[in-house]
Motif scaffolding. Structure first.
Motif, PDB file in Angstrom:
ATOM      1  N   THR A  30     -46.006 -16.975 -43.203  1.00  0.00           N
ATOM      2  CA  THR A  30     -44.628 -16.536 -43.374  1.00  0.00           C
ATOM      3  C   THR A  30     -43.868 -17.521 -44.254  1.00  0.00           C
ATOM      4  OG1 THR A  30     -43.856 -17.768 -41.458  1.00  0.00           O
ATOM      5  CG2 THR A  30     -44.491 -15.485 -41.071  1.00  0.00           C
ATOM      6  N   ARG A  31     -42.837 -16.992 -44.869  1.00  0.00           N
ATOM      7  CA  ARG A  31     -41.890 -17.863 -45.568  1.00  0.00           C
ATOM      8  C   ARG A  31     -40.501 -17.315 -45.281  1.00  0.00           C
ATOM      9  NH1 ARG A  31     -40.679 -15.246 -50.791  1.00  0.00           N
ATOM     10  NH2 ARG A  31     -42.089 -13.493 -50.982  1.00  0.00           N
ATOM     11  N   THR A  32     -39.514 -18.163 -45.466  1.00  0.00           N
ATOM     12  CA  THR A  32     -38.152 -17.753 -45.165  1.00  0.00           C
ATOM     13  C   THR A  32     -37.426 -17.381 -46.456  1.00  0.00           C
ATOM     14  OG1 THR A  32     -38.139 -19.230 -43.284  1.00  0.00           O
ATOM     15  CG2 THR A  32     -36.006 -18.478 -44.066  1.00  0.00           C
ATOM     16  N   LYS A  75     -43.869  -7.322 -45.770  1.00  0.00           N
ATOM     17  CA  LYS A  75     -43.773  -7.272 -44.304  1.00  0.00           C
ATOM     18  C   LYS A  75     -42.728  -8.285 -43.844  1.00  0.00           C
ATOM     19  CE  LYS A  75     -45.073  -5.800 -40.288  1.00  0.00           C
ATOM     20  NZ  LYS A  75     -44.498  -4.486 -39.945  1.00  0.00           N
ATOM     21  N   ALA A 135     -41.292 -10.386 -40.652  1.00  0.00           N
ATOM     22  CA  ALA A 135     -41.650 -10.830 -39.302  1.00  0.00           C
ATOM     23  C   ALA A 135     -40.407 -11.060 -38.455  1.00  0.00           C
ATOM     24  CB  ALA A 135     -42.476 -12.108 -39.377  1.00  0.00           C
ATOM     25  N   ALA A 157     -40.390  -6.222 -36.245  1.00  0.00           N
ATOM     26  CA  ALA A 157     -39.835  -7.540 -36.581  1.00  0.00           C
ATOM     27  C   ALA A 157     -38.953  -8.043 -35.434  1.00  0.00           C
ATOM     28  CB  ALA A 157     -39.025  -7.458 -37.868  1.00  0.00           C
ATOM     29  N   GLU A 169     -37.697 -13.788 -42.266  1.00  0.00           N
ATOM     30  CA  GLU A 169     -39.014 -14.430 -42.286  1.00  0.00           C
ATOM     31  C   GLU A 169     -39.973 -13.356 -42.766  1.00  0.00           C
ATOM     32  OE1 GLU A 169     -40.784 -16.357 -38.738  1.00  0.00           O
ATOM     33  OE2 GLU A 169     -38.876 -17.467 -38.817  1.00  0.00           O
ATOM     34  N   VAL A 170     -40.640 -13.611 -43.857  1.00  0.00           N
ATOM     35  CA  VAL A 170     -41.432 -12.545 -44.466  1.00  0.00           C
ATOM     36  C   VAL A 170     -42.875 -12.978 -44.671  1.00  0.00           C
ATOM     37  CG1 VAL A 170     -39.386 -11.722 -45.652  1.00  0.00           C
ATOM     38  CG2 VAL A 170     -40.960 -13.232 -46.859  1.00  0.00           C
ATOM     39  N   ALA A 171     -43.726 -11.993 -44.849  1.00  0.00           N
ATOM     40  CA  ALA A 171     -45.136 -12.294 -45.134  1.00  0.00           C
ATOM     41  C   ALA A 171     -45.523 -11.573 -46.421  1.00  0.00           C
ATOM     42  CB  ALA A 171     -45.999 -11.810 -43.986  1.00  0.00           C
TER      43      ALA A 171
END
Lengths: 272, 112
Positions: A31-33, B25, B27, B60, B110-112
């Motif tokens: 993950t990243r923000t 995606k 999260a 999420a 917060e992403v993937a």
């Protein structure tokens, strides 16, 4: 947040040798923000800004009328249109969850009206109102009433691009409504205390109501009216005319009105 | 239930961010919601779940950071906590200007 690489880890245990442990690398990959920082109403507000811009350039005074159900918005509007007596072109957008009864009542007074049915929605939004304005194509320097869905909560949060917000509270509702529903009274420019002809029959303290409303919004203007007896209607009409004059003056100073023959018509506004 | 509109609006912002930022995606979604805003966090959570079904934000985590209400006296400049959208300065007796607590903001993802 780590300011070196933008990852979401606290700085102390987090080295930047760029040879991180395998486990940490996996966290980074997973993950990243992403920083967003946008208002939840940003989409609505962008449509509202577009409506406001178009209306202002055409010198149209647009009033967003809001109240709880049964405060008498439609009756007040019918009577207002009759008293305006054709001195200014009027168009109306009606918002209700279902039926087009209100639009039919307005059309019976001889002015064009469009009904927006919000279905499960409890308020009008700027996108729907923009499309309705396009369809109505009100002429420059005219007067547009937007009668919102009867609800003292949700419509307060949704900017439609109107020139002014008017909240209507009838004296059968209780003088403490401004404290119970403060968002609505905080957002409004004018409070109309309606059904004043019933004052001898209901225990409503007008001064107390105004004091509560001013506590929530010290800048709020107030007029007491009755569509039934006509009391206060001249003061309400004078308020409209004062704001109309201001709208026209502002449009003239921008010098755009004579290029339109109907607001939004042919303006190539992409609203999707 | 304007929380439904807000949830739809939130998803539109997330989808736009995904297009701009190239992720597929989400999260977690972090919101800042002021205690004086007209949003009920629980209602928003409920609407969020139904609105995001089948979208890139399905499942999420919705993290809501609550922001306390605060008002400022225009006369003496005192800053006071606010539990309601209105308040009076105890020293000057004038209405306070709300300075915090009306936020409804999508802070970060917060992403993937």
């Amino acid at each position: 947040m780590c300011t070196t690489c933008g990852c979401n880890e606290a700085p102390p245990p987090h080295s930047h040798d760029h040879e991180p442990s395998r486990a940490r690398q996996q966290v980074h990959d997973a993950t990243r923000t992403v920083s967003v920082g946008q208002d939840l109403l940003a989409v609505n507000d962008a449509h509202a800004a577009r409506n406001r811009h178009e209306l202002a350039h055409a010198g149209i005074l647009a009033l967003n009328l809001m109240s709880g159900p049964g405060a008498g918005k439609t009756t007040l509007l019918e009577q207002t249109i009759r008293l305006l007596d054709g001195r200014v072109a009027v168009a109306v957008i009606e918002g209700d969850q279902q039926t087009s009864r209100d639009a039919e009542r307005i059309r019976a007074t001889g002015v064009p009206a469009i009904q927006i049915n919000t279905g499960t929605g409890c308020h009008l939004d700027a996108h729907g109102v923009g499309r309705a304005i396009e369809e109505l194509a009100p002429p420059p320097l005219s007067l547009l009433f937007i009668e919102n869905v009867g609800n003292l909560v949700c419509p307060a949060a949704f900017d439609l691009g109107e020139t002014r917000k008017v909240v209507i509270l009838s004296i059968t509702e209780g003088e403490d409504k401004p404290l119970k529903y403060p968002h609505m009274f905080a957002a409004a420019h004018l409070l109309l205390i309606a059904k004043m002809d019933l004052l001898p029959h209901v225990g409503f303290d007008v001064d107390q109501c105004i004091a509560y409303a001013k506590r929530v919004n010290p800048a709020l203007e107030v007029r007491c009216v009755s569509a039934h007896s006509g009391e206060g209607m001249d003061a309400w009409l004078a308020w409209i005319e004062r704001h109309q004059a201001r709208c026209r003056e502002e449009a003239r100073s921008v010098g755009h009105t004579h290029h339109h023959d109907g607001v939004f018509r042919g303006a190539n506004v992409n609203r999707e | 239930m304007h929380e439904l509109s807000l949830a739809q609006s939130m998803l539109a912002i997330v989808e736009q961010s995904a297009q701009d930022g190239g992720f597929r995606k989400v999260a977690a979604i972090r919101l800042e919601i002021g205690r004086l805003s007209c949003v009920m966090p629980e209602a928003l959570r409920f609407c969020f779940e139904s609105v995001t079904r089948g979208s890139l934000a399905e499942g999420a985590r919705l993290e809501i950071i609550e922001i306390a209400g605060e008002g400022c006296c225009p006369r003496c400049g005192a800053t006071l906590p606010l539990d309601e959208l209105y308040g009076i300065c105890p020293d000057c007796g004038v209405p306070l200007e709300v300075t915090a607590g009306t936020e409804m903001r999508l802070k970060e993802l917060e992403v993937a």
